[in-house]
Scaffold this motif. Structure first.
Motif, PDB file in Angstrom:
ATOM      1  N   TRP A  28       0.840  -1.206   0.000  1.00  0.00           N
ATOM      2  CA  TRP A  28       0.000   0.000   0.000  1.00  0.00           C
ATOM      3  C   TRP A  28       0.872   1.252   0.000  1.00  0.00           C
ATOM      4  CZ3 TRP A  28      -0.898   4.373   2.807  1.00  0.00           C
ATOM      5  CH2 TRP A  28      -2.112   5.040   2.591  1.00  0.00           C
ATOM      6  N   LEU A  29       1.926   1.246   0.804  1.00  0.00           N
ATOM      7  CA  LEU A  29       2.806   2.415   0.881  1.00  0.00           C
ATOM      8  C   LEU A  29       3.555   2.629  -0.434  1.00  0.00           C
ATOM      9  CD1 LEU A  29       4.256   1.925   4.480  1.00  0.00           C
ATOM     10  CD2 LEU A  29       2.486   3.524   3.756  1.00  0.00           C
ATOM     11  N   LEU A  30       4.018   1.532  -1.047  1.00  0.00           N
ATOM     12  CA  LEU A  30       4.695   1.664  -2.329  1.00  0.00           C
ATOM     13  C   LEU A  30       3.734   2.201  -3.394  1.00  0.00           C
ATOM     14  CD1 LEU A  30       6.848  -1.606  -2.406  1.00  0.00           C
ATOM     15  CD2 LEU A  30       7.656   0.749  -2.092  1.00  0.00           C
ATOM     16  N   GLY A  31       2.494   1.742  -3.352  1.00  0.00           N
ATOM     17  CA  GLY A  31       1.498   2.243  -4.288  1.00  0.00           C
ATOM     18  C   GLY A  31       1.228   3.722  -4.089  1.00  0.00           C
ATOM     19  N   LEU A  32       1.194   4.162  -2.841  1.00  0.00           N
ATOM     20  CA  LEU A  32       0.990   5.585  -2.554  1.00  0.00           C
ATOM     21  C   LEU A  32       2.146   6.425  -3.100  1.00  0.00           C
ATOM     22  CD1 LEU A  32      -0.530   7.895  -1.069  1.00  0.00           C
ATOM     23  CD2 LEU A  32       0.836   7.323   0.959  1.00  0.00           C
ATOM     24  N   CYS A  33       3.364   5.990  -2.823  1.00  0.00           N
ATOM     25  CA  CYS A  33       4.530   6.750  -3.298  1.00  0.00           C
ATOM     26  C   CYS A  33       4.603   6.753  -4.832  1.00  0.00           C
ATOM     27  CB  CYS A  33       5.805   6.165  -2.701  1.00  0.00           C
ATOM     28  SG  CYS A  33       5.941   6.372  -0.908  1.00  0.00           S
ATOM     29  N   PHE A  34       4.266   5.625  -5.442  1.00  0.00           N
ATOM     30  CA  PHE A  34       4.281   5.569  -6.913  1.00  0.00           C
ATOM     31  C   PHE A  34       3.240   6.518  -7.496  1.00  0.00           C
ATOM     32  CE2 PHE A  34       2.588   3.760 -10.866  1.00  0.00           C
ATOM     33  CZ  PHE A  34       3.752   3.749 -11.634  1.00  0.00           C
ATOM     34  N   SER A  35       2.041   6.544  -6.904  1.00  0.00           N
ATOM     35  CA  SER A  35       0.990   7.438  -7.398  1.00  0.00           C
ATOM     36  C   SER A  35       1.404   8.896  -7.244  1.00  0.00           C
ATOM     37  CB  SER A  35      -0.314   7.182  -6.646  1.00  0.00           C
ATOM     38  OG  SER A  35      -0.741   5.849  -6.816  1.00  0.00           O
ATOM     39  N   ALA A  36       2.022   9.217  -6.099  1.00  0.00           N
ATOM     40  CA  ALA A  36       2.476  10.587  -5.892  1.00  0.00           C
ATOM     41  C   ALA A  36       3.577  10.955  -6.877  1.00  0.00           C
ATOM     42  CB  ALA A  36       2.977  10.752  -4.452  1.00  0.00           C
ATOM     43  N   THR A  37       4.457   9.998  -7.206  1.00  0.00           N
ATOM     44  CA  THR A  37       5.521  10.275  -8.175  1.00  0.00           C
ATOM     45  C   THR A  37       4.944  10.520  -9.569  1.00  0.00           C
ATOM     46  OG1 THR A  37       7.021   8.865  -6.897  1.00  0.00           O
ATOM     47  CG2 THR A  37       7.646   9.377  -9.162  1.00  0.00           C
ATOM     48  N   VAL A  38       3.958   9.712  -9.944  1.00  0.00           N
ATOM     49  CA  VAL A  38       3.312   9.914 -11.242  1.00  0.00           C
ATOM     50  C   VAL A  38       2.640  11.268 -11.307  1.00  0.00           C
ATOM     51  CG1 VAL A  38       1.461   9.079 -12.742  1.00  0.00           C
ATOM     52  CG2 VAL A  38       3.019   7.453 -11.665  1.00  0.00           C
ATOM     53  N   PHE A  39       1.942  11.640 -10.231  1.00  0.00           N
ATOM     54  CA  PHE A  39       1.276  12.951 -10.204  1.00  0.00           C
ATOM     55  C   PHE A  39       2.305  14.075 -10.266  1.00  0.00           C
ATOM     56  CE2 PHE A  39      -0.417  16.620  -7.917  1.00  0.00           C
ATOM     57  CZ  PHE A  39      -1.585  16.846  -8.640  1.00  0.00           C
ATOM     58  N   THR A  40       3.440  13.877  -9.592  1.00  0.00           N
ATOM     59  CA  THR A  40       4.496  14.901  -9.626  1.00  0.00           C
ATOM     60  C   THR A  40       5.034  15.079 -11.042  1.00  0.00           C
ATOM     61  OG1 THR A  40       5.110  14.383  -7.343  1.00  0.00           O
ATOM     62  CG2 THR A  40       6.735  15.549  -8.680  1.00  0.00           C
ATOM     63  N   ALA A  41       5.260  13.959 -11.753  1.00  0.00           N
ATOM     64  CA  ALA A  41       5.730  14.041 -13.134  1.00  0.00           C
ATOM     65  C   ALA A  41       4.706  14.742 -14.021  1.00  0.00           C
ATOM     66  CB  ALA A  41       6.035  12.644 -13.661  1.00  0.00           C
ATOM     67  N   PHE A  42       3.433  14.424 -13.816  1.00  0.00           N
ATOM     68  CA  PHE A  42       2.375  15.071 -14.589  1.00  0.00           C
ATOM     69  C   PHE A  42       2.339  16.572 -14.313  1.00  0.00           C
ATOM     70  CE2 PHE A  42      -1.957  16.722 -14.674  1.00  0.00           C
ATOM     71  CZ  PHE A  42      -2.337  16.446 -15.990  1.00  0.00           C
ATOM     72  N   ALA A  43       2.418  16.940 -13.021  1.00  0.00           N
ATOM     73  CA  ALA A  43       2.380  18.360 -12.664  1.00  0.00           C
ATOM     74  C   ALA A  43       3.591  19.095 -13.208  1.00  0.00           C
ATOM     75  CB  ALA A  43       2.311  18.514 -11.145  1.00  0.00           C
ATOM     76  N   GLY A  44       4.766  18.434 -13.168  1.00  0.00           N
ATOM     77  CA  GLY A  44       5.961  19.085 -13.676  1.00  0.00           C
ATOM     78  C   GLY A  44       5.908  19.334 -15.171  1.00  0.00           C
ATOM     79  N   ARG A  45       5.125  18.545 -15.870  1.00  0.00           N
ATOM     80  CA  ARG A  45       5.077  18.694 -17.330  1.00  0.00           C
ATOM     81  C   ARG A  45       3.986  19.677 -17.777  1.00  0.00           C
ATOM     82  NH1 ARG A  45       6.930  15.918 -21.707  1.00  0.00           N
ATOM     83  NH2 ARG A  45       5.626  15.922 -23.596  1.00  0.00           N
ATOM     84  N   TYR A  46       2.855  19.681 -17.068  1.00  0.00           N
ATOM     85  CA  TYR A  46       1.707  20.409 -17.596  1.00  0.00           C
ATOM     86  C   TYR A  46       1.299  21.639 -16.765  1.00  0.00           C
ATOM     87  CZ  TYR A  46       1.086  16.271 -20.484  1.00  0.00           C
ATOM     88  OH  TYR A  46       1.277  15.253 -21.372  1.00  0.00           O
ATOM     89  N   LEU A  47       1.808  21.793 -15.536  1.00  0.00           N
ATOM     90  CA  LEU A  47       1.373  22.911 -14.704  1.00  0.00           C
ATOM     91  C   LEU A  47       2.438  23.998 -14.668  1.00  0.00           C
ATOM     92  CD1 LEU A  47      -0.223  21.092 -11.628  1.00  0.00           C
ATOM     93  CD2 LEU A  47      -1.388  22.080 -13.602  1.00  0.00           C
ATOM     94  N   PRO A  48       2.022  25.266 -14.516  1.00  0.00           N
ATOM     95  CA  PRO A  48       2.995  26.346 -14.337  1.00  0.00           C
ATOM     96  C   PRO A  48       3.790  26.140 -13.050  1.00  0.00           C
ATOM     97  CG  PRO A  48       0.806  27.210 -14.822  1.00  0.00           C
ATOM     98  CD  PRO A  48       0.637  25.752 -14.570  1.00  0.00           C
ATOM     99  N   VAL A  49       4.948  26.784 -12.977  1.00  0.00           N
ATOM    100  CA  VAL A  49       5.843  26.574 -11.838  1.00  0.00           C
ATOM    101  C   VAL A  49       5.170  26.948 -10.521  1.00  0.00           C
ATOM    102  CG1 VAL A  49       8.020  27.290 -10.796  1.00  0.00           C
ATOM    103  CG2 VAL A  49       7.890  26.923 -13.270  1.00  0.00           C
ATOM    104  N   ARG A  50       4.469  28.081 -10.494  1.00  0.00           N
ATOM    105  CA  ARG A  50       3.839  28.531  -9.251  1.00  0.00           C
ATOM    106  C   ARG A  50       2.759  27.550  -8.807  1.00  0.00           C
ATOM    107  NH1 ARG A  50       3.421  33.163  -6.323  1.00  0.00           N
ATOM    108  NH2 ARG A  50       1.448  33.506  -5.222  1.00  0.00           N
ATOM    109  N   ARG A  51       1.886  27.150  -9.736  1.00  0.00           N
ATOM    110  CA  ARG A  51       0.835  26.204  -9.394  1.00  0.00           C
ATOM    111  C   ARG A  51       1.411  24.848  -9.018  1.00  0.00           C
ATOM    112  NH1 ARG A  51      -4.104  27.086  -7.922  1.00  0.00           N
ATOM    113  NH2 ARG A  51      -4.333  28.605  -9.617  1.00  0.00           N
ATOM    114  N   ARG A  52       2.493  24.469  -9.682  1.00  0.00           N
ATOM    115  CA  ARG A  52       3.141  23.197  -9.396  1.00  0.00           C
ATOM    116  C   ARG A  52       3.621  23.162  -7.941  1.00  0.00           C
ATOM    117  NH1 ARG A  52       8.289  22.793 -12.753  1.00  0.00           N
ATOM    118  NH2 ARG A  52       6.740  23.370 -14.339  1.00  0.00           N
ATOM    119  N   TRP A  53       4.272  24.226  -7.508  1.00  0.00           N
ATOM    120  CA  TRP A  53       4.784  24.300  -6.136  1.00  0.00           C
ATOM    121  C   TRP A  53       3.638  24.297  -5.128  1.00  0.00           C
ATOM    122  CZ3 TRP A  53       8.588  23.502  -3.001  1.00  0.00           C
ATOM    123  CH2 TRP A  53       8.631  24.147  -1.775  1.00  0.00           C
ATOM    124  N   GLN A  54       2.543  24.995  -5.430  1.00  0.00           N
ATOM    125  CA  GLN A  54       1.418  25.068  -4.513  1.00  0.00           C
ATOM    126  C   GLN A  54       0.751  23.712  -4.310  1.00  0.00           C
ATOM    127  OE1 GLN A  54      -0.983  28.082  -6.381  1.00  0.00           O
ATOM    128  NE2 GLN A  54       0.063  29.777  -5.322  1.00  0.00           N
TER     129      GLN A  54
END
Length: 832
Positions: A28-54
């Motif tokens: 469960w913990l590995l799945g949580l970290c993997f999901s957060a990493t995927v979301f981070t990659a998505f945010a880094g690619r498609y969101l502005p820097v300010r919104r990404r940090w928020q």
């Protein structure tokens, strides 16, 4: 704003862990970290820097809080008493780590385990050392206190201990001892066997040991001056935070009048002491010189004063026991001092967020303490209300007296604002709101804060210095005289019927609405509807849970340890069957469990109180119940009035009886009443059995216990007291018939639950009320197997906690507190 939200996300995620029934697995913990990493990659690619940090900063801080807390919890769970050592004797070498709690015939203290035989003993335990034969729940007034060796933090002893994992009663909405013990790091309870042997002393083993040793020395120095004073224990609590010797009756007075925060070491006390130390340092630093140069030239006086105030606060927090309010105060002062020294601007909201974050990092279980929420709530109200007061424009500068008067007036008004603002929070946590609190606090705040507390601290200082006995005696007399003077009207006010009103446990959504109202009400002037926000708290304060429908009933078999207490609710009425065990002169199940439960359910009156027989595990709490709420009618198999008169003498208060019911009757076969579509009828004892019974011995009392049958429109229940198989046979011969829910007679003893009785009743559910590891072996395994063989689901309060049964048209619903509200710190329930 992002930084503050990130800190609060960390705190919230840490708190969420404490609501889990068990720790999540690695997958469960590995799945949580993997999901957060995927979301981070998505945010880094498609969101502005300010919104990404928020988005990402709070997300990863929440994950960090979750993972850190899980790691801490897993580590503490691993430090557990091995199953093979439960309720068995282990030989342990330990170090006294906490301030010993002193009783006339016992000592209790926390200890650090150095070694044990066999292995499998946790690193921190709580030890109870009893001397001689137990004097019973009423004690003996002529019994001289037992002679114990001096127990000092840092001492190392070799002891033989019977060890058990922490276990407490579990009832809806009530105190969870196992949670408290786990948060304190106590992973086993040990009772001393034989004579312990002193090994050596380690006074400098660790900083906590040094602090507890200092507390011990201060307490020992203060006790000769306080031991003959009525409120001496309160002065001791104000000085070093030792509340163990404050009588339970005093806490009831403090709670009903809303001054509990004044008789405990709070943030205001610590801040006051730190401020006095800072002002003294400021005064001296400006005047002291070293090698011809003023100290203020080498280090600014304001900086020296801030550092001195912080050091004094830290030392006093250690002396006070380093509780959650003390930790909050110290870290808040530390952050303020750091921002002042580093010239960093920090808003109040940022300050609270940083302090909460630091507290949770150091102690994730701080969130489980009510002191955490009350402490931060008080600071929020203080910060908000401090801007409500100001100076009139155009006035001349006031003189010293006027400024002092203004400061005292503002301080008192701010304390009153805290008192009023915390009422909703206190109602949610403790299910009681004091109506006399504003009046009592109006005179108690200045006296206790500005007179009693300083005198208690001066007493602590003078008592520790040889040659100042006369000065210490004067401080003790003055402090106690001031406290005693304000306690006279306070006790009188607490005895008024309107002193407080009870608040039932509210649904989660009403709790959120009340907290939102409190947050809006403390906003600065100018916020639209700020004054109306107080109205959002009214639904939670006035909430009353609805009873069962007409013809239905609720039965709550409370977890009172080795005793019996059953609450039955109908549409508009409540009946209490038995009142649990009295464990000491100041503690019984009526006070600790029954009345708090009734209050949380919104029950303020009993239609009937039934005490099945005079054994102390069934009648022990009757006095507290009668003192707590009105009772319309009582039934018993013995002379209840005579019992109460005798008990009053044993408690050292002859002739002082609790409020008695208007009608007091004996329970007898054939008596019945019908309310809200439910019929209550006594099936035992019969008139013949009562006349033929021998002199009142235990077996005779059990044989004459009241037996009550409850029949609603849909289901029936049987409350059996402590009857034996002979009485069961008599009930069977009269044609008892099928029963849906049966309370196992005599806690599931081998002398009851006969095969014929089981065959005729054929219940769907059977409940046995018993204490964990009780010396009687209740409930007997053979009896449990016998009921289960008859097709019943067998419940036991020592394993399942309180068991609640709901009779409705759709069927019987059964809820076990330990199963329905399971948490990771609980011992596992044996598999069925």
């Amino acid at each position: 704003m992002t930084g503050r939200l990130s800190l609060l996300a960390f705190v919230a995620a840490s708190g969420a862990v404490h609501g889990l029934p068990q720790m999540p697995g690695r997958a469960w913990l590995l799945g949580l970290c993997f999901s957060a990493t995927v979301f981070t990659a998505f945010a880094g690619r498609y969101l502005p820097v300010r919104r990404r940090w928020q988005l990402l900063a709070p997300l990863w801080m929440a994950i960090a809080g979750l993972l850190l807390t899980i790691v801490r919890v897993e580590h503490r769970l691993a430090d557990a008493l091995h199953f093979d050592n439960e309720n068995k004797v282990s030989r342990v070498v330990l170090r006294v780590a906490g301030l010993p709690r002193l009783g006339p015939d016992s000592r209790q203290f926390e200890a650090e385990v150095i070694s044990s035989i066999p292995d499998g003993v946790p690193s921190r335990i709580q030890v109870s050392w009893s001397a001689g034969k137990w004097a019973g729940p009423y004690g003996r007034a002529d019994r001289t206190p037992a002679d114990f060796p001096e127990l000092i933090p840092g001492q190392v002893w070799r002891m033989a201990l019977t060890l058990k994992p922490p276990h407490g009663t579990r009832n809806p909405q009530l105190f969870d001892y196992e949670s408290h013990a786990f948060a304190q790091g106590i992973r086993a309870l040990g009772n001393v066997r034989g004579t312990p042997k002193y090994q050596h002393d380690e006074p400098w083993a660790s900083l906590p040991v040094v602090a507890q040793r200092a507390r011990y020395r201060v307490r020992a120095a203060m006790q000769p001056y306080l031991q003959d004073k009525r409120y001496g224990a309160v002065l001791l609590a104000l000085a070093i935070g030792d509340q163990a010797s404050v009588p339970a009756s005093d806490w009831i007075v403090f709670n009903r009048t809303g001054i509990t925060h004044l008789v405990s070491i709070s943030g205001s006390h610590i801040t006051m002491i730190a401020a006095l130390g800072g002002l003294a340092t400021l005064f001296l630093w400006r005047r002291m010189r070293w090698r011809g140069a003023a100290l203020a030239e080498r280090l600014p006086a304001q900086v020296a004063a801030a550092m001195a105030a912080l050091l004094i606060a830290w030392l006093y927090c250690l002396l006070a026991g380093w509780g959650v309010p003390a930790q909050r105060t110290f870290f808040m002062l530390a952050v303020i001092a750091a921002t002042y020294l580093l010239r960093i601007y920090m808003t109040p909201f940022r300050l609270l967020a940083v302090v909460a974050f630091v507290l949770v990092v150091l102690d994730p279980w701080a969130l489980r303490a009510s002191g955490f929420w009350l402490s931060f709530g008080a600071v929020c109200i203080l910060m908000a209300s401090s801007s409500w007061y100001g100076s009139a424009v155009g006035r001349s500068r006031p003189g010293k007296r006027e400024r002092l008067r203004g400061m005292l007036s503002t301080a008192s008004r701010l304390q009153l604002a805290i008192t009023a603002g915390l009422m909703p929070l206190l109602a949610i946590i403790f299910h009681e709101v004091s109506l006399t609190s504003p009046l009592v606090n109006a005179y108690a705040i200045p006296v206790i804060s500005l007179l009693v507390t300083p005198l208690a601290l001066l007493l602590a200082g003078a008592a520790a210095v040889p040659g100042l006995e006369a000065v210490a005696s004067a401080f003790a007399w003055l402090g106690h005289a001031a406290l005693h003077a304000i306690m006279i009207p306070t006790v009188w006010l607490s005895e008024l019927k309107v002193a407080s009103f009870n608040v039932a446990a509210t649904p989660w959504w009403l709790t959120l609405v009340a907290i939102l109202g409190l947050m809006l009400a403390t906003l600065p002037y100018g916020f639209p509807g700020r004054r109306m926000a107080w109205l959002l708290m009214l639904p939670a304060l006035l909430w009353r849970p609805g009873g069962p429908p007409e013809g239905g009933w609720n039965l709550h078999a409370l977890d009172v340890g080795q005793g019996s207490a059953i609450v039955v609710q109908t549409r508009h009425h409540a009946v209490l069957f038995d009142t649990g065990l009295r464990s000491s002169t100041s503690s019984d199940a009526g006070m600790r469990v029954i009345w708090p439960f009734l209050r949380s359910q919104g029950i303020s009156r009993l239609g009937a109180l039934i005490v099945s027989h005079a054994d102390i595990d069934h009648a022990g709490g009757v006095r507290s119940v009668l003192e707590a709420l009105p009772v319309a009618q009582s039934y018993s198999s013995f002379d209840l009035l005579n019992y109460l008169e005798r008990e009053a003498g044993l408690l050292g208060m002859p002739g002082q009886l609790p409020p008695l019911p208007p009608a007091m009757s004996a329970c007898e076969y054939g008596m019945n009443w019908h309310i809200d579509g439910v019929t209550f009828e006594f099936l035992w004892p019969t008139a013949n059995s009562a006349r033929s019974r021998p002199k009142p011995q235990k077996q005779a009392r059990n044989a004459q216990a009241c037996v009550l049958r409850i029949r609603g429109r849909h289901h029936s229940a049987l409350l059996t007291g402590d009857i034996g198989s002979r009485q069961e046979s008599a009930l069977v011969d009269r044609g008892l018939g099928q029963i849906d829910v049966v309370m196992a007679a005599h806690h599931g003893s081998k002398t009851s639950s006969s095969p014929a009785f089981i065959a005729q009743t054929l219940p769907a559910h059977v409940v046995a009320q018993a204490g964990a590891w009780n010396r009687y072996g209740h409930p007997a395994q053979d009896i449990q197997a016998r009921w289960e063989a008859g097709g019943a689901r067998f419940w036991r309060t020592d394993q399942h906690g309180a068991v609640s049964v709901y009779s409705r048209h759709a069927g019987l619903q059964v809820r076990s507190e330990r199963m329905a509200a399971r948490r990771y710190w609980q011992r596992r329930i044996p598999a069925d």
